[in-house]
Enzyme design. Structure first.
Site, PDB file in Angstrom:
ATOM      1  CB  CYS A   1      18.699 -41.988 -16.757  1.00  0.00           C
ATOM      2  SG  CYS A   1      19.023 -40.403 -17.562  1.00  0.00           S
TER       3      CYS A   1
ATOM      4  CG  HIS B   1      13.437 -37.457 -13.581  1.00  0.00           C
ATOM      5  ND1 HIS B   1      14.254 -37.489 -12.474  1.00  0.00           N
ATOM      6  CD2 HIS B   1      14.099 -38.148 -14.543  1.00  0.00           C
ATOM      7  CE1 HIS B   1      15.360 -38.158 -12.758  1.00  0.00           C
ATOM      8  NE2 HIS B   1      15.285 -38.564 -14.008  1.00  0.00           N
TER       9      HIS B   1
END
Length: 648
Positions: free
Chosen positions: A25, A566
């Site tokens: 990720c 994020h």
């Protein structure tokens, strides 16, 4: 960072032919391995280019950092020969790898109940507020409502709202469980509604109706079916959801087009309803009641000893992941609070979490390793607020003795709570602020139990650790600190302001439900619960990181701050669905430029949290990082202040 060398060290530490699948990720390598015991954990812990490791959902995750993780991943794939995997591939491999039936059951219960926790926490805390308003002896001989009659209406409304999630619990479980089993969640909610219809005898009064012979029945095809409701029940609803989903998938497979659309819901619901009231419901109600009665008997029989034994082993249970099944048990205890008096699990968990956090905090003061100190400082605070994984896996287990000291301290603290009758009346944060979920009269005893756990764990770790880690005397430490402080004070500091990238409510980073961000492993920063699905540049700078799934951005400011944005928690699993980006790597930005958009409704529908994290990934370069907390914030408002020395 030399990406090839880091990948080679990671591959060596993982062990030969031990890696099954890999992806990444924005910050971490997400790996599935054959056996975690083959991993050279010490090599990974000591690697200066890695920020930590942990296991979650069957994946071994290595924290590398934004901008570097994708390059290390490419090199790792090249070295090991393992093919590149999508997030869906990795999830499938993880599921296939798990063969332990107990862990499969734990994962199942976790998938069903974790999405329900916000509703249950809200109802539980409202219940706690109602108890404060109506409980006698808290602030005088009379309750607050009796002393201030004008708030009686307010208390009644609070009680109504508090009771709703538990009175209609079968609807919530029906929706979540049917979705988990692959069926239509709205049909699952409809099935849950059938179980709490007002025409039925209320679930809390079924036992009395049976005992007094006043239970009405339906006569259907020669069967005598009780008209019993299922308020406060858990297992029967899960069974109903499984039957419904199984039938629905069967009819979808064998019926076509318009016939499928019209008759699949009809057949699925009518068969499920009949089977439930006639057979499955009564059977699973009995099993559920036996489970609850057995737990109550055990705790009532053993009392404080039972609390102590559970507290002694709680953190060890966390290591196995079995604690993920506890919400199902605790929900059952809280749903029938008139009978159970509340749950004993929460006080025990709080004692265990605080003890592990205190032991970790002691390591912060004892350790001379700067990497270990940095992790211990954030992980200890996180643990005392209820998130223990960073402290357990990052500090305590690696040194071993803090973990075992924490176990003993938790056992003693939990035993005290057991002997004084502490129980919780709602779900909440299992840590130092957990008193908000405790029965009001038991709050003082709860706080004493938590203090016992903290003091014993901290003191014992300090005493034993000083000898174990060969820590210098306090005098030499004091001299060194004074010299360092003097040096810092001689340097004139200046600051840089980072603005909010989204509009919403600013909250403490430690409160987010992700151990990597909450522990500060990636760096210090801020979390914002967004109100609008647009994200903007918080600084003037250059785009250093973008992600294929468009859920994360890396930006370097003109003054050198490295910022990670994020969007959401675990939203990488959405593979970009619901996300748009308008920038590319290497692009120059001005503060306020639109970076991208995200569909908050889709994120919620997918079962993920949309909280936006803004992290300063080079936090170690700053003397101090201050953040705005617990306040509404708009795009462009000051969110972070970074203070660094002039000599940097």
């Amino acid at each position: 960072m030399k990406h090839r060398e880091v990948a080679e060290r990671v591959a060596k530490a993982l062990g030969e032919d031990n890696l099954i699948a890999a992806t990444h990720c924005a910050t971490r390598l997400r790996l599935v391995v054959k056996e975690t015991k083959k991993i050279d954990q010490k090599a990974l812990d000591d690697d200066p280019d890695l920020k930590g490791t942990f296991e979650a959902n069957g994946q071994f995750q290595i924290i590398v950092g934004p901008g570097d993780v994708n390059e290390v991943y490419k090199e790792l794939i090249s070295i090991t020969g393992v093919g590149e995997a999508t997030k869906a591939d990795l999830k499938e491999v993880t599921a296939q790898k798990e063969t332990n039936p107990v862990m499969k059951l734990v994962k199942l219960l976790s998938d069903i109940f974790v999405p329900l926790i916000p509703a249950l926490v809200a109802g539980g805390l409202l219940m706690a507020l109602n108890n404060v308003l109506t409980g006698e002896g808290l602030f005088g001989p009379k309750s607050i409502v009796e002393m201030v009659p004008g708030i009686k209406g307010f208390a009644e409304i609070v009680n109504l709202m508090a009771s709703a999630p538990f009175a209609f619990l079968p609807i919530l479980i029906g929706f979540s469980a049917t979705k988990r089993f692959g069926g239509n969640p709205y049909l699952g909610a409809a099935a849950g509604m059938m179980l709490v219809m007002p025409e039925l005898v209320n679930g809390y009064g079924v036992a009395e109706a049976v005992a007094t012979g006043q239970m009405p029945h339906w006569d259907v095809f020669g069967l005598h079916i009780a008209q019993a409701g299922y308020q406060g029940q858990v297992l029967p609803v899960i069974g109903v959801a499984w039957i419904l989903a199984t039938l629905e998938k069967f009819f979808h497979k064998h019926l076509n087009n318009a016939v499928d659309f019209t008759f699949t819901p009809l057949f699925s619901v009518i068969i499920t309803g009949f089977v439930t009231f006639a057979f499955v419901g009564p059977l699973l109600r009995g099993v559920s009641n036996q489970l609850t009665d057995g737990l109550l008997w055990l705790i009532n029989t053993l009392g404080g000893v039972g609390y102590g034994l559970f507290g002694l082993g709680y953190s060890a249970v966390v290591l196995t992941g079995l604690h993920q099944s506890f919400p199902a048990i605790e929900t059952q205890l809280l749903a029938d609070i008139a009978k159970t008096g509340g749950s004993f699990l929460f006080p025990i968990a709080s004692a265990a979490n605080v003890a592990q956090g205190a032991a970790c905090l002691a390591i912060f003061f004892l350790s001379k390793n700067q990497k270990q100190k940095g992790l211990a400082s954030s992980a200890s605070f996180s643990a005392m607020l209820g998130i223990t994984e960073p402290a357990l896996f990052g500090v305590n287990l690696k040194l071993k003795f803090p973990f075992f000291i924490g176990l003993v301290a938790a056992g003693i603290g939990a035993a005290f709570m057991g002997f004084t009758g502490v129980r919780n009346v709602s779900l909440g944060p299992a840590g130092i602020i957990g008193f908000i979920a405790i029965s009001p009269k038991a709050i003082p005893m709860f706080m004493i139990g938590v203090v016992i756990s903290f003091v014993l764990a901290f003191a014992a770790t300090m005493l034993y650790g000083r000898k174990k880690l060969n820590v210098p005397s306090s005098n030499s430490q004091g001299t060194e600190t004074s010299e360092t402080d003097t040096t810092i004070n001689r340097k004139r500091a200046f600051s840089e302001e980072i603005t909010a990238p989204v509009e919403g409510k600013a909250v403490d980073l430690t409160s987010v439900n992700d151990p990597v961000f909450a522990s500060g492993t990636m760096g210090k920063g801020i979390a914002i619960i967004p109100r609008l699905g647009k994200i903007y540049a918080p600084i003037d700078g250059v785009v250093t990181v973008t992600s294929d799934s468009n859920h994360a951005y890396g930006i370097q400011s003109e003054k050198g701050a490295e910022i990670l944005l994020h969007i959401g928690i675990d939203t990488v699993k959405m593979a970009g669905d619901g996300f748009k980006t308008y920038i590319k790597q290497g692009q120059k930005l001005k503060k306020g430029d639109l970076l991208g958009e995200f569909d908050m409704a889709k994120i919620k529908e997918a079962g993920f949290d949309s909280t936006v994290m803004m992290i300063v990934t080079n936090s170690f370069e700053y003397l101090e990082i201050n953040s705005i907390k617990d306040s509404d914030i708009k795009v462009g408002d000051k969110a972070l202040t970074l203070i660094q020395s002039e000599s940097k």
